[in-house]
Write an enzyme that holds these catalytic residues in place. Structure first.
Site, short mmCIF file in Angstrom:
data_model
loop_
_atom_site.label_atom_id
_atom_site.label_comp_id
_atom_site.label_asym_id
_atom_site.label_seq_id
_atom_site.Cartn_x
_atom_site.Cartn_y
_atom_site.Cartn_z
N HIS A 176 0.86 -1.19 0.00
CA HIS A 176 0.00 0.00 0.00
C HIS A 176 0.89 1.24 0.00
CE1 HIS A 176 -3.22 2.70 0.53
NE2 HIS A 176 -3.95 2.05 1.41
N HIS A 179 -2.66 7.00 -0.90
CA HIS A 179 -3.65 7.61 0.00
C HIS A 179 -3.09 8.35 1.22
CE1 HIS A 179 -6.52 4.21 -1.62
NE2 HIS A 179 -6.09 5.04 -2.56
N TYR A 181 -0.78 7.36 3.32
CA TYR A 181 -0.22 6.52 4.38
C TYR A 181 1.31 6.53 4.26
CZ TYR A 181 -5.07 5.27 5.05
OH TYR A 181 -6.42 5.34 5.31
C1 FMN Z 1 -14.99 1.18 3.00
C2 FMN Z 1 -13.77 1.38 2.18
C3 FMN Z 1 -12.55 0.94 2.67
C4 FMN Z 1 -11.37 1.10 1.91
N1 FMN Z 1 -10.19 0.61 2.39
C5 FMN Z 1 -9.07 0.64 1.62
C6 FMN Z 1 -7.89 -0.03 2.03
O1 FMN Z 1 -7.82 -0.70 3.06
N2 FMN Z 1 -6.81 0.07 1.21
C7 FMN Z 1 -6.83 0.77 0.04
O2 FMN Z 1 -5.82 0.85 -0.66
N3 FMN Z 1 -7.97 1.38 -0.39
C8 FMN Z 1 -9.09 1.30 0.36
N4 FMN Z 1 -10.27 1.84 -0.12
C9 FMN Z 1 -10.32 2.41 -1.49
C10 FMN Z 1 -10.83 1.31 -2.46
O3 FMN Z 1 -9.87 0.30 -2.62
C11 FMN Z 1 -11.15 1.89 -3.86
O4 FMN Z 1 -9.97 2.42 -4.41
C12 FMN Z 1 -12.22 2.96 -3.83
O5 FMN Z 1 -13.35 2.53 -3.09
C13 FMN Z 1 -12.68 3.33 -5.24
O6 FMN Z 1 -13.22 2.20 -5.89
P1 FMN Z 1 -14.84 2.07 -6.10
O7 FMN Z 1 -15.26 3.38 -6.69
O8 FMN Z 1 -14.99 0.91 -7.02
O9 FMN Z 1 -15.43 1.85 -4.74
C14 FMN Z 1 -11.43 1.72 0.65
C15 FMN Z 1 -12.67 2.16 0.17
C16 FMN Z 1 -13.82 2.00 0.92
C17 FMN Z 1 -15.13 2.47 0.34
#
Ligand code: FMN
Length: 375
Positions: A176, A179, A181
């Site tokens: 990762h 974002h 981090y």
């Molecule tokens: C509830 C939630 C938790 C997420 N947790 C992570 C995570 O642990 N690691 C990460 O890289 N992105 C995380 N994301 C981002 C998602 O991997 C993804 O990039 C984002 O939701 C956009 O994709 P989507 O539009 O298909 O939902 C999270 C998103 C959501 C909604």
């Protein structure tokens, strides 16, 4: 929605076909995006309920399941203790059962190795400063600037987690690096204000993320697929543009490739958004540029069959369902090799068979209420 890249909006002929990237063989090109659910036991052990949650998506024919962020240690890496960890033999044993369950349904699995850095319970980062605010407006503790011993500790934690990925029989692992981090905070000039060899020039700001990639590569050996996730945006600044020019991105992705990364996971708000539009160069998405510069396979992600931005995931508005054709066309047009689905897969474990059959109108809309339980 209009086709922004001008590619045909027909259903990709290859997206639901098996594919191979080095040692990684997938039943199709659909990936479950990593999504934190904070439902592990307080000792970081992933539960039976999570096993069923992942197995359900594998039964729904997702090609590759990337786990929720799984923390490297219980010291600095997690932001809550109910985030699962990949640190101890007990935690690995529980993950192994998840991997076995996913494999039994014919899908591949990659844990996402997560260090939350400035957003951790005990925050560390490249530079000291006030902690970013939480979503509810409350303050996090101040970030402590990493000292030599912290660099060694984090590298060891990554090495250990990489050994864990192999021990649980994962098919790949994801670092990762997105974002805001820890690793991302080294790349950003906003959060990295160091004046030593880890700060300043691009080369210096990349030094620690690349040390992590090389350390992980040594642990997993040649051939084990390493995915690296990165983004322009960060949790506390959705508008951040870390890569201002195509050249910034070129340096970044080629450095990752040369350090041992096999697949780039390009985290965008909307996978069809064009990047560097004012450069006068041909239109491409961030995943498309990354693929173009590095020659590596890319995973595109963002807003597939959802209408909410990532920053609206916890809001009161429910998503609407939209035709996935422009996003599926990213594969056909060579912008990306794999397409990750996040929130739509929380709402629809059977996303693949529905979309493959052209029945996307029957998808259930995502809303924040779905996050209350693991289903
Ligand atoms: C509830 C939630 C938790 C997420 N947790 C992570 C995570 O642990 N690691 C990460 O890289 N992105 C995380 N994301 C981002 C998602 O991997 C993804 O990039 C984002 O939701 C956009 O994709 P989507 O539009 O298909 O939902 C999270 C998103 C959501 C909604």
């Amino acid at each position: 929605m209009a086709p922004r890249l001008g590619y045909p909006l027909r259903m990709s002929s290859t997206i639901f076909e098996p594919c191979q990237f080095g040692r990684l063989t997938l039943r199709n090109r659909i990936v479950m995006a990593p999504m934190t659910r904070r439902m592990a036991q307080p000792d970081g052990i992933v539960t039976e309920e999570s096993l069923r949650y992942y197995a359900r998506r594998a039964a729904g024919e997702v090609g590759l399941i990337i786990s929720e962020g799984t923390a490297l240690d219980d010291l600095h890496a997690c932001d809550t203790l109910t985030v699962p960890r990949i640190q101890t033999a007990e935690q690995w044993a529980a993950w192994r059962q998840v991997v076995d369950a996913v494999h039994a349904e014919g899908s591949a699995f990659a844990p996402q190795l997560w260090h939350t850095g400035r957003l951790a319970l005990d925050p560390i980062g490249p530079s000291a400063g006030p902690g970013p605010k939480r979503a509810d407006g409350s303050s996090r503790p101040d970030t402590r600037e990493m000292a030599e011993a912290d660099f060694a500790q984090v590298l060891d934690a990554f090495r250990n987690a990489a050994r864990g990925a192999v021990a649980i029989s994962a098919d790949a692992l994801e670092i990762h690096g997105a974002h805001g981090y820890l690793l991302d905070s080294f790349v950003s000039t906003v959060t990295n204000r160091r004046t030593d060899r880890y700060g300043g020039s691009f080369e210096n700001r990349m030094r620690f993320p690349l040390e992590v990639v090389r350390a992980v590569r040594v642990e997993v050996g040649p051939g084990f697929p390493i995915i690296y996730r990165f983004s322009q945006w960060k949790m506390d600044d959705y508008a951040e543009q870390k890569f201002k020019t195509p050249d910034d991105l070129r340096l970044f992705v080629t450095a990752l490739r040369d350090a041992g990364v096999d697949i780039l996971h390009v985290s965008t708000r909307d996978a069809t958004d064009l990047e560097f539009e004012s450069s006068g160069l041909p239109p491409r998405t961030l995943a498309g540029w990354s693929r173009h510069f590095s020659g590596l396979p890319t995973i595109a992600v963002g807003k597939v069959t959802v209408t909410l931005g990532m920053d609206e995931s916890y809001g009161d508005r429910a998503s609407e369902i939209v035709d996935p054709a422009p996003w599926l066309a990213l594969i056909e047009s060579g912008e990306a090799d794999l397409l990750a689905i996040g929130r739509a897969l929380i709402a629809n474990p059977d996303w693949v068979p529905l979309v493959r059959a052209g029945r996307w109108r029957e998808l259930q809309p995502y809303h924040k209420g779905l996050l209350a339980q693991l289903w």
